[in-house]
Design a protein around this motif. Structure first.
Motif, PDB file in Angstrom:
ATOM      1  N   VAL A   1      80.000 -30.340  38.495  1.00 60.64           N
ATOM      2  CA  VAL A   1      81.090 -30.413  37.342  1.00 60.64           C
ATOM      3  C   VAL A   1      80.192 -30.084  35.937  1.00 60.64           C
ATOM      4  O   VAL A   1      78.998 -30.660  35.889  1.00 60.64           O
ATOM      5  N   THR A   2      80.808 -29.054  35.453  1.00 58.94           N
ATOM      6  CA  THR A   2      80.054 -28.694  34.134  1.00 58.94           C
ATOM      7  C   THR A   2      80.352 -29.412  32.959  1.00 58.94           C
ATOM      8  O   THR A   2      81.751 -29.389  32.690  1.00 58.94           O
ATOM      9  N   VAL A   3      79.485 -29.992  32.387  1.00 60.61           N
ATOM     10  CA  VAL A   3      80.058 -30.906  31.029  1.00 60.61           C
ATOM     11  C   VAL A   3      79.100 -30.524  30.041  1.00 60.61           C
ATOM     12  O   VAL A   3      77.798 -29.996  30.227  1.00 60.61           O
ATOM     13  N   LYS A   4      79.466 -30.894  28.937  1.00 55.55           N
ATOM     14  CA  LYS A   4      78.624 -30.569  27.664  1.00 55.55           C
ATOM     15  C   LYS A   4      78.143 -31.667  26.940  1.00 55.55           C
ATOM     16  O   LYS A   4      79.084 -32.497  26.592  1.00 55.55           O
ATOM     17  N   ILE A   5      77.139 -31.951  26.755  1.00 55.98           N
ATOM     18  CA  ILE A   5      76.553 -33.160  26.156  1.00 55.98           C
ATOM     19  C   ILE A   5      75.888 -33.129  24.977  1.00 55.98           C
ATOM     20  O   ILE A   5      75.029 -32.095  24.655  1.00 55.98           O
ATOM     21  N   ASN A   6      76.292 -33.670  24.087  1.00 53.21           N
ATOM     22  CA  ASN A   6      75.606 -33.785  22.504  1.00 53.21           C
ATOM     23  C   ASN A   6      74.747 -34.988  22.596  1.00 53.21           C
ATOM     24  O   ASN A   6      75.332 -36.267  22.567  1.00 53.21           O
ATOM     25  N   GLY A   7      73.351 -34.666  22.183  1.00 52.53           N
ATOM     26  CA  GLY A   7      72.396 -35.886  22.234  1.00 52.53           C
ATOM     27  C   GLY A   7      71.673 -35.641  20.813  1.00 52.53           C
ATOM     28  O   GLY A   7      71.851 -34.930  19.821  1.00 52.53           O
ATOM     29  N   ALA A   8      71.305 -36.728  20.574  1.00 54.14           N
ATOM     30  CA  ALA A   8      70.550 -37.254  19.169  1.00 54.14           C
ATOM     31  C   ALA A   8      68.997 -37.672  19.687  1.00 54.14           C
ATOM     32  O   ALA A   8      68.859 -38.699  20.431  1.00 54.14           O
ATOM     33  N   LEU A   9      68.035 -37.177  19.091  1.00 57.53           N
ATOM     34  CA  LEU A   9      66.670 -37.468  19.422  1.00 57.53           C
ATOM     35  C   LEU A   9      66.073 -38.077  18.133  1.00 57.53           C
ATOM     36  O   LEU A   9      65.967 -37.551  17.083  1.00 57.53           O
ATOM     37  N   TYR A  10      65.160 -39.360  18.216  1.00 53.95           N
ATOM     38  CA  TYR A  10      64.467 -39.789  17.239  1.00 53.95           C
ATOM     39  C   TYR A  10      63.070 -39.946  17.628  1.00 53.95           C
ATOM     40  O   TYR A  10      62.824 -40.239  18.437  1.00 53.95           O
ATOM     41  N   TYR A  11      62.251 -39.250  16.264  1.00 56.63           N
ATOM     42  CA  TYR A  11      60.716 -39.287  16.832  1.00 56.63           C
ATOM     43  C   TYR A  11      60.119 -39.360  15.681  1.00 56.63           C
ATOM     44  O   TYR A  11      60.786 -39.356  14.459  1.00 56.63           O
ATOM     45  N   GLN A  12      58.888 -39.447  15.807  1.00 58.44           N
ATOM     46  CA  GLN A  12      58.055 -39.760  14.505  1.00 58.44           C
ATOM     47  C   GLN A  12      56.744 -39.183  14.821  1.00 58.44           C
ATOM     48  O   GLN A  12      56.116 -39.124  15.569  1.00 58.44           O
ATOM     49  N   ILE A  13      56.161 -38.456  13.682  1.00 62.16           N
ATOM     50  CA  ILE A  13      54.827 -37.738  13.794  1.00 62.16           C
ATOM     51  C   ILE A  13      53.687 -38.872  13.338  1.00 62.16           C
ATOM     52  O   ILE A  13      53.759 -39.469  12.153  1.00 62.16           O
ATOM     53  N   ILE A  14      53.071 -39.161  14.374  1.00 60.64           N
ATOM     54  CA  ILE A  14      51.983 -40.214  14.403  1.00 60.64           C
ATOM     55  C   ILE A  14      50.636 -39.387  14.086  1.00 60.64           C
ATOM     56  O   ILE A  14      49.746 -40.227  13.665  1.00 60.64           O
ATOM     57  N   ASP A  15      50.234 -38.361  14.319  1.00 62.16           N
ATOM     58  CA  ASP A  15      49.086 -37.591  14.309  1.00 62.16           C
ATOM     59  C   ASP A  15      49.464 -36.413  13.788  1.00 62.16           C
ATOM     60  O   ASP A  15      49.750 -35.363  14.459  1.00 62.16           O
TER      61      ASP A  15
END
Length: 344
Positions: free
Chosen positions: A107-121
């Motif tokens: 089954v082909t689905v479309k997924i919308n995601g959110a990514l939370y990141y932080q630059i530590i170096d």
């Protein structure tokens, strides 16, 4: 009139202007939660933290980092790219467009995601990868396809938290090499084809109907059990009542026999006479009921002996009804048998 702009004054002015320019370019103010990567003659030198910092103009310069951001306009996402010399160390969210993913049940689905990141170096974010934000985005998309591709559609809807944790765990090792810390990954929207969505609605309706049928059957079962238990308890109580009634009737008959024997004597002949008399009374009481069931009543031969016993009892005791009644009145009792004897 001589000119005031002498060569010496002009040179002084030039030096002042150059000094002001150097000071202006060398004085750098870094805001809170931001840093700057400084290169000296093309190689890494140091990182400027928040506050007032001084650099050597034309020899030291900040290194820029490329950042890609998505702006949602209606249903579409528009990407913007910029070169920034100030690196933001705060947590940043990347809401990337929906990606087509194929599950294990095709089954082909479309997924919308959110990514939370932080630059530590910041140094690694600048020198270990050419385009840090693009690298993180591509890594998130490929990891999403890898994780979701191992799951069925129903499992995907039931375990979004597991999908988020699996994507984050697979991305952490690669992202840490770039000086980036992934705080969390969120699967936002899952869009399915219309035919699959319609099939799921029908399945949900059938499941709800099945649950309603099961619930109704359970209710009927409980009601039937309660009714059966009530009937059982009622039968037990009725049986107990019949038992107590029979016991009381037997005790009453026994007391009646004792009273009669005490009145006429307890010899063996008198006992047989009393028993015959009681049996005759019982037989006479049954005759009306027997007559109701048919047009003819057959009287067995033994009934003549019973009636004869009742006659003998009358001849021997005179009037047994008066004797028994007087005896019962002395003890404060009433016997239905005596009343019945008057009708024999």
């Amino acid at each position: 009139m001589e000119s005031l702009l002498t060569p010496g004054l002009i040179l002084s002015l030039i030096i002042v202007v150059i000094g002001i320019t150097i000071i202006g370019k060398g004085l750098v103010i870094v805001r809170q939660s931001e840093v700057m990567v400084i290169e000296r003659l093309g190689s890494f030198n140091r990182i400027l933290e928040s506050g007032i910092n001084i650099i050597i103009p034309f020899i030291e310069r900040p290194r820029a980092i490329t950042m890609i951001r998505y702006i949602k306009m209606g249903e579409e996402y528009h990407a913007t790219s910029s070169e920034e010399i100030r690196i933001d160390r705060r947590e940043t969210v990347m809401d990337f467009p929906a990606q087509p993913v194929v599950t294990t049940d095709n089954v082909t689905v479309k997924i919308n995601g959110a990514l939370y990141y932080q630059i530590i170096d910041p140094r690694r974010a600048v020198y270990e990868v050419a385009n840090m934000s693009q690298a993180v985005e591509v890594l998130a998309k490929t990891t999403l396809r890898s994780v979701v591709g191992k799951m069925e559609l129903d499992k995907l809807f039931e375990s979004r938290a597991e999908v988020n944790s699996a994507i984050q765990a697979e991305m952490e090792e690669a992202a840490s090499k770039w000086g980036v810390k992934l705080t969390r990954v969120e699967v936002q929207d899952i869009n399915m084809p219309e035919e699959v969505e319609e099939a799921m609605r029908l399945q949900m309706a059938a499941e709800r109907k099945r649950r309603a049928t099961v619930t109704e059957a359970e209710g009927e079962k409980t009601a039937a059990i309660a009714m059966a238990q009530g009937q059982r308890e009622s039968a037990i109580l009725n049986a107990e009542g019949d038992k107590q009634s029979a016991i009381l009737r037997a005790q009453g008959e026994q007391e009646s026999i004792k009273l009669v024997l005490s009145a006429i004597g307890e010899s063996e002949e008198n006992k047989r006479t009393v028993v015959g008399y009681l049996l005759g009374q019982s037989y006479i009481k049954v005759l009306p009921n027997m007559a109701k069931d048919g047009e003819r009543v057959f009287v067995p031969y033994e009934s003549s002996a019973l009636l004869g016993s009742m006659g003998m009892f009358r001849e021997m005791a005179g009037n047994p009804e008066d004797v028994v009644r007087q005896s019962l009145q002395k003890d404060g009792l009433r016997s239905g048998m005596v009343a019945a004897g008057g009708t024999s």
